[in-house]
Design a protein around this motif. Structure first.
Motif, short mmCIF file in Angstrom:
data_model
loop_
_atom_site.label_atom_id
_atom_site.label_comp_id
_atom_site.label_asym_id
_atom_site.label_seq_id
_atom_site.Cartn_x
_atom_site.Cartn_y
_atom_site.Cartn_z
N GLY A 114 0.83 -1.29 0.09
CA GLY A 114 -0.25 0.02 -0.04
C GLY A 114 0.94 1.38 0.02
N ARG A 115 1.26 1.65 -1.24
CA ARG A 115 2.28 2.74 -1.24
C ARG A 115 1.02 3.99 -1.85
N THR A 116 1.60 5.36 -1.45
CA THR A 116 0.73 6.20 -1.92
C THR A 116 0.63 6.42 -3.45
N HIS A 117 -0.39 6.67 -3.77
CA HIS A 117 -0.43 6.54 -5.57
C HIS A 117 -0.08 5.53 -6.31
N GLN A 118 -0.11 4.22 -5.36
CA GLN A 118 0.26 3.12 -6.26
C GLN A 118 -0.33 2.58 -7.42
N ILE A 119 -1.78 2.43 -7.28
CA ILE A 119 -2.41 2.17 -8.51
C ILE A 119 -2.30 3.13 -9.68
N ARG A 120 -2.20 4.32 -9.46
CA ARG A 120 -2.26 5.40 -10.29
C ARG A 120 -0.76 5.22 -11.01
N VAL A 121 0.42 5.26 -10.29
CA VAL A 121 1.69 5.27 -10.79
C VAL A 121 1.82 3.80 -11.36
N HIS A 122 1.63 2.66 -10.90
CA HIS A 122 1.67 1.26 -11.45
C HIS A 122 1.09 1.24 -12.85
N MET A 123 -0.13 1.63 -13.08
CA MET A 123 -0.82 1.67 -14.16
C MET A 123 -0.27 2.55 -15.27
N LYS A 124 0.01 3.85 -14.85
CA LYS A 124 0.78 4.66 -15.92
C LYS A 124 2.07 3.99 -16.28
N HIS A 125 2.76 3.25 -15.36
CA HIS A 125 4.00 2.56 -15.73
C HIS A 125 4.02 1.81 -16.80
N ILE A 126 2.76 0.87 -16.91
CA ILE A 126 2.62 -0.16 -17.90
C ILE A 126 1.89 0.48 -19.21
N GLY A 127 1.59 1.66 -19.07
CA GLY A 127 1.11 2.39 -20.32
C GLY A 127 -0.37 2.60 -20.18
N HIS A 128 -1.09 2.46 -19.18
CA HIS A 128 -2.50 2.68 -19.03
C HIS A 128 -2.88 3.41 -17.60
N THR A 129 -2.69 4.99 -18.04
CA THR A 129 -3.01 5.96 -17.04
C THR A 129 -4.40 6.09 -16.66
N LEU A 130 -4.63 6.32 -15.65
CA LEU A 130 -6.14 6.22 -15.12
C LEU A 130 -6.79 7.35 -15.72
N PHE A 131 -8.31 7.04 -15.99
CA PHE A 131 -8.96 7.90 -16.96
C PHE A 131 -9.34 9.34 -15.84
N ASN A 132 -9.14 10.50 -16.55
CA ASN A 132 -9.14 11.96 -15.78
C ASN A 132 -8.34 12.01 -14.57
N ASP A 133 -7.28 11.28 -14.51
CA ASP A 133 -6.21 11.49 -13.38
C ASP A 133 -5.35 12.84 -13.89
N ARG A 134 -5.71 13.96 -13.56
CA ARG A 134 -5.07 15.21 -13.89
C ARG A 134 -3.65 15.17 -13.49
N GLU A 135 -3.15 14.75 -12.29
CA GLU A 135 -1.66 14.66 -11.74
C GLU A 135 -1.04 13.91 -12.82
N TYR A 136 -1.28 12.71 -13.35
CA TYR A 136 -0.60 12.06 -14.21
C TYR A 136 -0.77 11.87 -15.53
N GLY A 137 -1.67 12.99 -15.85
CA GLY A 137 -1.75 13.36 -17.51
C GLY A 137 -3.20 12.36 -18.10
N GLY A 138 -3.86 11.90 -17.25
CA GLY A 138 -5.32 11.12 -17.76
C GLY A 138 -6.35 11.96 -18.10
N ASP A 139 -6.33 13.23 -17.92
CA ASP A 139 -7.45 14.20 -18.27
C ASP A 139 -7.22 14.79 -19.55
N LYS A 140 -6.31 13.95 -20.37
CA LYS A 140 -6.20 14.21 -21.97
C LYS A 140 -6.59 13.04 -22.83
N ILE A 141 -6.97 13.13 -23.96
CA ILE A 141 -7.20 12.03 -24.77
C ILE A 141 -6.02 11.23 -25.09
N LEU A 142 -5.99 10.27 -24.50
CA LEU A 142 -4.61 9.41 -24.61
C LEU A 142 -4.72 8.28 -25.74
#
Length: 354
Positions: free
Chosen positions: A262-290
């Motif tokens: 259980g790390r801070t932002h773990q799911i958000r970071v890990h999914m972005k790491h494998i190329g699947h940023t969370l939908f509408n995640d502003r901090e990690y760029g998911g608020d754009k059409i990817l």
């Protein structure tokens, strides 16, 4: 404000571990050396741990935040060579006073020892810089004061908070109602025995039906409010996320994520790491059409989706743990909130039409 806060000092005993437990508690484990003469545990701790006043040590012992060989002891217990001493304390505690506020709480379960809540979006879990009021913990403080007038953080550190979820993440969170329950739950989080599954909508068509992401999670080297994934090494902390596809919508995918750590932002970071940023995640760029087409109609559809779910599409859907007093396993589920449910329906309809 007194808190169960300690820092290890240099000494002859071996400090076996010093790691954060779900970012809110850390545990330090000592092994008493072979030449130790019998000595009361409270005096032993005071001599070897920084800021360990007699009162703080007594609080830790009474709350079972300090154990010897896995068992709670009394202050007059005398340490022996080879004893394993475990000390739990808050990590980087925020000394901001928690002001009690009458805030509605969605209580899923409650007894004398624990309380499980379903947190709404746009609510910070605990007070901090820029968010001193209106947090979940402000509401918890008020609620507990109605049951136990006069209760303070001396009696129940951080009013029983043992883990947290992000401001815009919805779903289940457990709190302790006694210091003893807090110690029990904190150890479960540290030992990764708490069962947690999240539902997320991520950008892209996730190739594998299921998989595991193993990568350290730590502060971003340039953007200090963000976190990033790093190879197994010195930076960050070991983190494991298991994911499974629930439904595919060509341009986005609904997935289930199970946390092993259980790390801070773990799911958000890990999914972005494998190329699947969370939908509408502003901090990690998911608020754009990817992912998707260049057509205006599609762009307008995605903008409508952002409006339907104006936050990161992440929900703490299930939570399981061992009850600190009965030792029975408890399991809870929280249905998808309306914004994520409507978001998924919109993508399903769009996929079926196209």
């Amino acid at each position: 404000m007194k808190q169960l806060i300690f820092a290890a000092m240099n000494n002859d005993e071996e400090v076996i571990k010093e790691e954060p437990a779900e970012e809110l508690y850390e545990r330090k484990t000592f092994k008493v050396d072979a030449g130790q003469e019998p000595l009361r545990i409270d005096r032993w701790v005071q001599q070897r741990v920084e800021n360990a006043s007699r009162n703080k040590v007594q609080q830790a012992i009474d709350a079972a935040f300090l154990t010897v060989n896995g068992k709670a002891v009394k202050s007059n217990y005398k340490v022996k060579p080879g004893d394993n001493i475990l000390l739990m304390s808050l990590v980087n505690p925020d000394h901001t006073e928690v002001k009690a506020e009458n805030i509605p709480l969605n209580i899923v379960y409650e007894d004398d020892d624990v309380m499980v809540l379903n947190k709404p979006p746009n609510m910070v879990v605990h007070p901090g810089v820029g968010n001193y009021t209106g947090t979940l913990l402000n509401g918890i403080a008020y609620y507990l004061l109605q049951q136990k007038p006069g209760i303070t953080e001396d009696d129940l550190p951080r009013y029983g908070l043992v883990h947290r979820i992000d401001k815009n993440t919805t779903g289940l969170i457990v709190l302790a109602k006694t210091a003893q329950a807090a110690a029990h739950l904190a150890k479960q989080f540290f030992n990764h025995t708490v069962s947690r599954k999240y539902t997320a909508v991520v950008w892209g068509n996730v190739e594998s039906d299921e998989g595991t992401v193993v990568a350290h999670v730590g502060r971003h080297l340039r953007h200090r409010k963000m976190f990033d994934a790093y190879p197994e090494g010195d930076h960050g902390k070991h983190a494991i996320t298991h994911y499974k596809v629930i439904e595919r919508f060509n341009y986005v995918t609904e997935v289930e994520c199970r946390l092993e750590t259980g790390r801070t932002h773990q799911i958000r970071v890990h999914m972005k790491h494998i190329g699947h940023t969370l939908f509408n995640d502003r901090e990690y760029g998911g608020d754009k059409i990817l992912k998707g087409t260049i057509y205006t109609k599609y762009k307008q559809f995605v903008e409508n989706c952002f409006e339907v779910c104006p936050r990161v599409a992440l929900h703490a859907a299930t939570l399981g743990f061992i009850h600190p007093k009965t030792n029975k396993e408890l399991f809870f589920e929280a249905p998808l909130p309306d914004d994520m449910r409507l978001l998924i329906e919109k993508w399903r309809n769009y996929t079926n039409k196209n």
